[in-house]
Design an enzyme around this catalytic site. Structure first.
Site, PDB file in Angstrom:
ATOM      1  N   HIS A 286       0.831  -1.203   0.000  1.00 61.48           N
ATOM      2  CA  HIS A 286       0.000   0.000   0.000  1.00 61.48           C
ATOM      3  C   HIS A 286       0.869   1.259   0.000  1.00 61.48           C
ATOM      4  CE1 HIS A 286      -3.129   2.639   2.266  1.00 61.48           C
ATOM      5  NE2 HIS A 286      -3.197   2.833   0.973  1.00 61.48           N
TER       6      HIS A 286
ATOM      7  N   GLU B 131       2.147   1.867  -3.414  1.00 55.82           N
ATOM      8  CA  GLU B 131       1.096   2.471  -4.256  1.00 55.82           C
ATOM      9  C   GLU B 131       1.104   3.991  -4.123  1.00 55.82           C
ATOM     10  OE1 GLU B 131      -3.142   3.858  -3.448  1.00 55.82           O
ATOM     11  OE2 GLU B 131      -2.999   1.735  -2.907  1.00 55.82           O
ATOM     12  N   HIS B 132       1.267   4.487  -2.908  1.00 57.94           N
ATOM     13  CA  HIS B 132       1.327   5.933  -2.684  1.00 57.94           C
ATOM     14  C   HIS B 132       2.592   6.549  -3.285  1.00 57.94           C
ATOM     15  CE1 HIS B 132      -1.893   7.042   0.337  1.00 57.94           C
ATOM     16  NE2 HIS B 132      -2.061   5.736   0.212  1.00 57.94           N
TER      17      HIS B 132
ATOM     18  N   GLU C 143      -5.262   7.174   6.303  1.00 62.64           N
ATOM     19  CA  GLU C 143      -6.258   6.244   5.762  1.00 62.64           C
ATOM     20  C   GLU C 143      -6.663   5.222   6.825  1.00 62.64           C
ATOM     21  OE1 GLU C 143      -6.057   4.282   1.997  1.00 62.64           O
ATOM     22  OE2 GLU C 143      -4.793   5.871   1.160  1.00 62.64           O
TER      23      GLU C 143
END
Length: 401
Positions: free
Chosen positions: A105, A108-109, A186
């Site tokens: 994750h 991905e950022h 998040e």
């Protein structure tokens, strides 16, 4: 990043998911014929078979494979008000190292943080917004998806920027702390979401030696603090993950717009052929996370909202090989029936439930699937949940017979 479901992106994401599933089926390797693009004479292979297309679909589709084994679906839609593209990588949070939960994750950022060709980390976003577009990305258990929608006139330039994330990303060091905090934000937002809390509880209750049990979102504790405790550089670990897993062989691309298919192929070949081919870099399937030792449990938990819900989970084998018949769809339909004599009809008549639905929560997994039956209960049903459970199993026995 949070998932945005705007129409064009949804269209291409669905298409790419279906084609990825089809192309991965044993014995289903499509035949490709050698071709070259019209303008630059770039080599590619074109699917020589017949694409199944609904009668109402007036768009033109063509599937190609680039020399690096990247499969691309090019779609011409003359009525499209926006162009769009999506690229999926067949690797997600199940590939996270056990000591660095959330690394996929975090990658991905960080992938958006500049490239060698476009080093300004904000350039891609600014260009898309300037051309009336949207962008986003998501990380799931076994895939990571990146997508955008933009004015048709800006498609080629956006593809050029987009492709570089998978060729020469910079992973700007100055962005690490900010994006770690974005991931953490998040996670904190998810703490207020009953469904996300329930999903994490489900994972914690699975086999602890299976990657399914890990914390996929990640936060400051698992990424920043975890790497520091181990004497690791989180940026270098993230780059190592990218170099190991981000291979053209496990990527699928969809490009859609109002241009000719030949033009879409030209751009796809010119801009994405440079993605490195490293072979099948997907992690090996570790088996099923719901082993006998973790089944047969009843867990009660406090929700944030005032709801009464029951979820029953069943360990089922991988269903990919049955993609043409989808036997799970028949069971789901029968469980969700509301006609006389159905499970819901009985529970509602007894004042025990207000809604029932079922689904496979891990439909694309390699090696396992999980079948869920979720029932929204009345206060009476919550109090007498044992009777609801007995009714569910009695109904399933009827279906099995």
């Amino acid at each position: 990043m949070q998932h945005q479901l705007w129409t064009r992106a949804l269209f291409v994401v669905v298409l790419i998911g279906l084609y990825r599933w089809y192309s991965s089926m044993p014995g289903r390797g499509p035949e490709f014929a050698a071709r070259a693009t019209a303008e630059l004479k770039l080599p590619y292979m074109e699917f020589a078979g017949t694409l199944e297309q609904s009668a109402g679909d007036m768009r033109e589709h063509r599937v190609i494979k680039l020399p690096n084994n990247l499969v691309v679906l090019c779609t011409r839609d003359p009525d499209a008000t926006q162009a769009a593209a999506t690229l999926h990588v067949d690797v997600g949070s199940l590939a996270d190292p056990p000591e660095l939960n959330g690394l996929a994750h975090f990658l991905e950022h960080m992938l958006f943080m500049g490239t060698e060709k476009y080093p300004d980390e904000g350039e891609y976003i600014a260009f898309i917004k300037k051309n009336g577009g949207q962008y986003n990305a998501f990380t799931s258990l076994d895939t990571t998806g990146y997508y955008f929608g933009v004015a048709n006139s800006a498609l080629e330039q956006t593809l050029d920027r987009f492709s570089r994330f998978f060729i020469d990303p910079l992973f700007a060091p100055g962005s690490v702390d900010r994006e770690l905090h974005a991931v953490d934000s998040e996670h904190k937002g998810n703490l207020q979401d009953d469904y996300r809390r329930e999903f994490q509880l489900e994972r914690l209750l699975s086999n602890s030696s299976h990657p399914f049990s890990m914390f996929s979102t990640g936060n400051l504790e698992t990424l920043r603090d975890g790497s520091q405790r181990l004497g690791l550089d989180i940026r270098q670990e993230m780059i190592r993950f990218y170099q190991k897993h981000y291979s053209a062989d496990i990527m699928r691309l969809v490009v859609a717009g109002n241009y000719s298919v030949d033009q879409l192929i030209e751009w796809s070949a010119a801009k994405f052929s440079a993605i490195a081919s490293k072979g099948d870099s997907r992690p090996a399937s570790p088996g099923h996370p719901l082993t006998p030792g973790v089944l047969g449990k009843i867990v009660r938990y406090q929700t944030l909202r005032n709801v009464h819900r029951m979820r029953l989970q069943f360990a089922v084998p991988e269903l990919k090989a049955q993609y043409r018949t989808r036997p799970d769809k028949y069971v789901i339909h029968l469980v969700e029936l509301q006609s006389p004599g159905s499970l819901f009809d009985y529970l509602k008549a007894q004042g025990l439930a207000t809604e029932i639905y079922a689904y496979i929560s891990t439909i694309n997994m390699d090696g396992f699937n999980i079948f869920d039956i979720v029932i929204d209960l009345t206060p009476k049903g919550f109090e007498h949940y044992e009777g609801v459970v007995r009714a569910v199993f009695a109904y399933l026995r009827v279906l099995a017979d």
